[in-house]
Design an enzyme around this catalytic site. Structure first.
Site, PDB file in Angstrom:
ATOM      1  N   LYS A  26     -23.429  -2.206  14.817  1.00 18.06           N
ATOM      2  CA  LYS A  26     -22.332  -2.970  14.215  1.00 18.06           C
ATOM      3  C   LYS A  26     -22.956  -4.176  13.537  1.00 18.06           C
ATOM      4  CE  LYS A  26     -20.614  -3.305  18.436  1.00 18.06           C
ATOM      5  NZ  LYS A  26     -19.298  -2.805  18.088  1.00 18.06           N
ATOM      6  N   ARG A  27     -22.166  -4.935  12.782  1.00 16.28           N
ATOM      7  CA  ARG A  27     -22.743  -6.143  12.208  1.00 16.28           C
ATOM      8  C   ARG A  27     -23.226  -7.086  13.307  1.00 16.28           C
ATOM      9  NH1 ARG A  27     -22.475  -7.355   6.590  1.00 16.28           N
ATOM     10  NH2 ARG A  27     -23.319  -9.379   7.182  1.00 16.28           N
TER      11      ARG A  27
ATOM     12  N   HIS B 190      -7.651  -9.234   9.486  1.00 18.97           N
ATOM     13  CA  HIS B 190      -8.695  -8.484  10.201  1.00 18.97           C
ATOM     14  C   HIS B 190      -9.520  -9.327  11.154  1.00 18.97           C
ATOM     15  CE1 HIS B 190      -8.443  -4.713   7.801  1.00 18.97           C
ATOM     16  NE2 HIS B 190      -7.992  -5.547   6.873  1.00 18.97           N
TER      17      HIS B 190
ATOM     18  N   LYS C 272     -15.336   5.999  16.494  1.00 22.11           N
ATOM     19  CA  LYS C 272     -16.247   7.044  16.016  1.00 22.11           C
ATOM     20  C   LYS C 272     -17.036   7.640  17.173  1.00 22.11           C
ATOM     21  CE  LYS C 272     -16.212   4.532  11.776  1.00 22.11           C
ATOM     22  NZ  LYS C 272     -16.725   3.339  11.084  1.00 22.11           N
TER      23      LYS C 272
ATOM     24  N   LYS D 196     -19.999 -10.620  18.949  1.00 19.76           N
ATOM     25  CA  LYS D 196     -20.187  -9.211  19.336  1.00 19.76           C
ATOM     26  C   LYS D 196     -21.205  -9.059  20.471  1.00 19.76           C
ATOM     27  CE  LYS D 196     -19.096  -7.500  14.656  1.00 19.76           C
ATOM     28  NZ  LYS D 196     -17.963  -6.553  14.816  1.00 19.76           N
TER      29      LYS D 196
ATOM     30  N   THR E  22     -13.929  -0.267  14.899  1.00 17.72           N
ATOM     31  CA  THR E  22     -13.681   1.126  14.519  1.00 17.72           C
ATOM     32  C   THR E  22     -14.871   1.994  14.897  1.00 17.72           C
ATOM     33  OG1 THR E  22     -14.330   0.412  12.313  1.00 17.72           O
ATOM     34  CG2 THR E  22     -11.994   0.810  12.677  1.00 17.72           C
TER      35      THR E  22
HETATM   36  C1  26W Z   1     -14.721 -14.630   3.721  1.00 18.44           C
HETATM   37  C2  26W Z   1     -15.752 -13.944   4.529  1.00 18.44           C
HETATM   38  C3  26W Z   1     -15.221 -12.808   5.278  1.00 18.44           C
HETATM   39  C4  26W Z   1     -15.727 -11.559   5.037  1.00 18.44           C
HETATM   40  C5  26W Z   1     -15.226 -10.486   5.724  1.00 18.44           C
HETATM   41  C6  26W Z   1     -14.219 -12.984   6.203  1.00 18.44           C
HETATM   42  C7  26W Z   1     -13.736 -11.922   6.883  1.00 18.44           C
HETATM   43  C8  26W Z   1     -14.235 -10.666   6.647  1.00 18.44           C
HETATM   44  C9  26W Z   1     -13.671  -9.482   7.377  1.00 18.44           C
HETATM   45  C10 26W Z   1     -12.214  -9.709   7.696  1.00 18.44           C
HETATM   46  C11 26W Z   1     -14.439  -9.192   8.592  1.00 18.44           C
HETATM   47  C12 26W Z   1     -14.188  -7.825   9.107  1.00 18.44           C
HETATM   48  O1  26W Z   1     -14.713  -6.856   8.594  1.00 18.44           O
HETATM   49  N1  26W Z   1     -13.386  -7.700  10.170  1.00 18.44           N
HETATM   50  C13 26W Z   1     -13.327  -6.461  10.911  1.00 18.44           C
HETATM   51  O2  26W Z   1     -12.298  -5.641  10.415  1.00 18.44           O
HETATM   52  C14 26W Z   1     -12.296  -4.380  11.051  1.00 18.44           C
HETATM   53  C15 26W Z   1     -11.266  -3.522  10.384  1.00 18.44           C
HETATM   54  O3  26W Z   1      -9.995  -3.968  10.674  1.00 18.44           O
HETATM   55  C16 26W Z   1     -12.044  -4.543  12.538  1.00 18.44           C
HETATM   56  O4  26W Z   1     -12.139  -3.284  13.150  1.00 18.44           O
HETATM   57  C17 26W Z   1     -13.073  -5.479  13.151  1.00 18.44           C
HETATM   58  O5  26W Z   1     -12.756  -5.729  14.503  1.00 18.44           O
HETATM   59  C18 26W Z   1     -13.116  -6.776  12.378  1.00 18.44           C
HETATM   60  O6  26W Z   1     -14.170  -7.604  12.824  1.00 18.44           O
END
Ligand code: 26W
Length: 767
Positions: free
Chosen positions: A508-509, A330, A620, A514, A616
């Protein structure tokens, strides 16, 4: 679900008597909420039980996060009884809307967790046998408030209203062993209702508990001390969700969480498979697993371990794993790719570590060059590499993202195992993100093209010949939604907005990539332009932000402070009162998003090209008829392909350009050539804003003077951004502009999570 009002009210009454010793008249909101929910749960038992007992092939979606939001409305909608329950409650003087106070189940950070929730809903709606496996955190993502413009975090007590949509399944409890402790894992099952099709899948969330209740006898003999600490540690495992999004923290507690989750899930699955009298070598015929990013990847060595404990050889066990596991990536950000210290891992989970080493050895036996392909190297375990090596399929979440994985992030792996790599573009569920949050618009669409789009979103293209006919309703409903959002914001944030303003939204976060900073600087740029007269006839605009910053992410918190300072400056200046307002909403979450995405005029998707895997939120907004102001990043690229670039507002450097620019980039040049931008940037250090914390100064340094200044090309893309943004603001209000909005809505079909889960089912899960 059939609905009988009398029966339903009697069921609710019965639960109230039995569980709360009260009746409808004396019940408080909380009791009523629980009774209504439980009455519905009871009525769905048969369908759920049928699915649980069936022995068809299933996929387990292993994820550390499920960002479910509020369950009650979406469940009632999917069961086809939302209006009926509302009417029934009204007939006894109660209001279904009162449950808006119920906390969200925020067991996720952002995109990855919300995606998991959308996929579960879509799979159930498409009758695909997908079950979620995760953790039942006691506290979900922190609750955010602003104090003097700074983010403050509080614990998220999501169980405050009770948890009537889960059942505790003690009979399925298992034990999870760590080198230093053994913990009991107790599952809580949440039904996932398909949309009006009677299908009920399961989200199984594991809760950590001490192996035995506090033992007073041994405590008295002074053995108790050890046990007491063991008990304390046990529950700690599922105490709280890590609030990081995209940054890896090497905390052992997080590794404990991950192992706890996958070990419990796999033990459960293996146990039940064996109970059917099946040979575990045949596990892949009935089960496959989707690993949602690297967080659950430790499932691979755990299944290897479990299978060998059941008598399989390593090679046999590896063969099973290679057919069962699949991996979704992701994010390409290096700081998010999980890596664990090998010593720490082997201390905590020696047997699991053995299996990881065996994978490394097998990799070498396979003749792969260990300098290029490695799982363990220099005492670091690379979870993504382990996942790619063993998994049958590896997927990215949008075309551009998958291409970057192939070309860069996992280049070597792709060249060696090209057949593993697939793209599955993300999607969102149209039930929660249009039917539920924007019912008036949904009804208008139904009236024009019928209701088939509820489960086949591509049908929305049928509104294309009717755009002129739909426009008046679209305008009216958008305005009503803006008014409702304005009321909510007035009540919760203390800022009044007029629905006559353009609602320009970025939610968004909070992350540097971003580029909330790009938006913030443009607000100041317009503000000073209005003040000094260089910008005339600025279309009245409300700039709406929503975002949580990871508590340890200093720069992200600084951006929040900066935007809150801008809001204070702008909102207190009578000279611009009829031109602009700025608001940063507190505690942006799924429920807030539902109110926001149907009320927005502009969807800001402005990450530096190459950084946002998919996004995503962009989908929406599109579904609710909002144009995208964005870069060619993530799914924005495909949004333009589907809806036409001319119907969106695209700016900025492309991925290819980003790479070239970065080689000789000098942010100072960008600012020197642009006095108003310079002024906006210098507010960070020139005393415009009080900065006792020094945060704003740090922001300035990160843009202008620090190591790798302006890493995300905010200043580089600025001129093009404001050029396109101004164009958008000028276009707003015309018939042509409104048509763009509706064309986006009509073109959203591809971004249904129904399509995504079908793709997974066909290309990966073989369901
Ligand atoms: C280990 C810490 C950590 C925590 C969360 C690393 C990575 C993450 C996630 C992979 C971050 C995340 O939420 N990524 C998002 O995933 C969405 C669903 O696929 C995408 O639409 C976003 O672009 C992406 O940033």
């Amino acid at each position: 679900m059939k609905f009988d009002k009398k029966q339903f009210l009697a069921d609710v009454e019965r639960v109230l008597h039995a569980d709360y010793a009260c009746d409808m008249k004396s019940a408080g909101r909380r009791e009523l909420y629980n009774a209504v929910s439980k009455a519905v749960m009871e009525a769905s038992f048969e369908n759920w039980n049928r699915e649980k007992k069936s022995f068809k092939r299933r996929c387990g979606y292993f994820s550390a996060e499920f960002l479910m939001g509020r369950a009650i409305y979406s469940n009632l909608l999917n069961l086809g009884i939302l209006e009926e329950v509302g009417d029934a409650l009204k007939s006894v003087g109660e209001d279904l809307n009162a449950f808006e106070e119920v906390e969200d189940a925020a067991l996720g950070n952002g995109g990855l967790g919300r995606l998991a929730a959308c996929y579960l809903e879509s799979a159930a709606s498409k009758d695909i046998a997908l079950d979620g496996y995760g953790l039942r955190y006691r506290y979900g993502l922190f609750r955010q408030t602003f104090v003097d413009g700074f983010q403050h975090e509080e614990g998220d007590d999501w169980l405050k209203w009770g948890d009537p949509w889960s059942v505790r399944v003690d009979r399925d409890a298992v034990f999870v062993h760590f080198a230093d402790q053994t913990v009991k894992a107790v599952p809580y099952d949440m039904p996932i209702f398909g949309y009006k099709n009677g299908v009920v899948n399961t989200l199984r969330l594991w809760q950590a508990e001490p192996v035995q209740a506090f033992d007073f006898a041994s405590f008295n003999e002074m053995k108790g001390e050890i046990k007491a600490t063991e008990n304390f540690n046990a529950t700690k495992i599922t105490d709280v969700l890590y609030p990081n999004d995209n940054t890896m923290v090497g905390k052992i507690l997080r590794l404990r969480q991950q192992y706890f989750m996958v070990s419990a899930s796999l033990q459960d699955i293996v146990k039940k498979f064996k109970a059917r009298g099946k040979d575990l070598r045949e596990l892949p015929e009935k089960w496959c697993f989707q690993l949602n990013d690297t967080h659950p990847v430790i499932a691979i060595p755990e299944l290897l371990r479990l299978l060998q404990a059941e008598g399989l050889s390593f090679d046999e066990a590896f063969g099973v794993c290679a057919r069962c596991f699949n991996f979704t990536n992701h994010t390409i950000m290096a700081e998010a790719l999980e890596k664990w210290d090998a010593l720490a891992l082997s201390d905590l989970l020696p047997d699991v570590y053995e299996q990881i080493l065996s994978c490394q050895q097998k990799l070498e036996r396979d003749g792969l060059d260990p300098n290029v392909f490695y799982i363990v190297r220099d005492n670091v375990v690379h979870m993504a590499n382990l996942a790619i090596y063993v998994s049958a399929h590896v997927n990215g979440v949008a075309e551009i993202h998958t291409n970057i994985l192939k070309r860069e992030t996992f280049k070597n792996w792709y060249e060696r195992f090209p057949e593993k790599f697939v793209n599955i573009t993300n999607g969102i569920t149209p039930r929660r993100w249009l039917l539920l949050n924007n019912p008036a618009m949904a009804r208008e669409i139904d009236a024009v093209i019928g209701a088939e789009w509820h489960t086949r979103l591509s049908e929305l293209k049928k509104i294309k010949p009717h755009l002129a006919e739909l426009l008046p309703a679209f305008r009216r409903i958008k305005r009503e939604n803006k008014q409702k959002l304005a009321d909510y914001i007035a009540a919760h944030e203390g800022v009044t907005l007029s629905p006559d303003f353009i609602f320009d939204v970025q939610v968004k976060r909070l992350h540097e990539y971003k580029r909330q900073m790009l938006n913030a600087l443009s607000v100041l740029y317009f503000y000073y332009g209005i003040k000094d007269g260089s910008v005339a006839d600025f279309p009245s605009t409300a700039f709406i932000f929503g975002a949580k910053a990871a508590p340890g992410y200093y720069m992200a918190k600084a951006v929040i402070k900066f935007i809150n300072e801008i809001a204070r400056l702008v909102n207190n200046d009578p000279a611009v009162a009829d031109k602009m307002k700025v608001v940063f909403v507190q505690n942006y979450n799924v429920s807030y998003a539902e109110k926001i995405v149907c009320a927005a005029d502009i969807s800001e998707q402005i990450s530096m090209a190459g950084m946002e895997a998919s996004g995503t939120g962009n989908m929406k907004f599109m579904l609710n008829g909002t144009v995208t102001l964005g870069t060619l990043d993530g799914a924005n690229v495909e949004i333009c392909e589907e809806a036409g670039r001319e119907n969106n507002y695209i700016f900025g450097a492309t991925v290819e350009e980003v790479a070239a620019i970065k080689q000789f980039y000098c942010p100072r040049e960008q600012v020197e050539g642009n006095p108003r931008l310079k002024r906006a940037v210098e507010t960070l250090i020139d005393g415009t804003f009080e900065d006792a914390s020094g945060m704003l100064k740090k922001l300035y340094e990160s843009l202008m003077t620090g190591y790798q200044p302006d890493r995300y090309l905010v200043l580089y893309d600025f001129a093009d951004y404001v050029r396109v943004k101004e164009q958008l603001l000028r276009d707003y209000g015309s018939e042509e502009f409104d048509k763009k909005c509706l064309i986006n809505m009509a073109s959203v079909g591809k971004f249904s999570a129904d399509r995504s889960v079908r793709d997974y089912a066909k290309l990966i899960w073989d369901l």
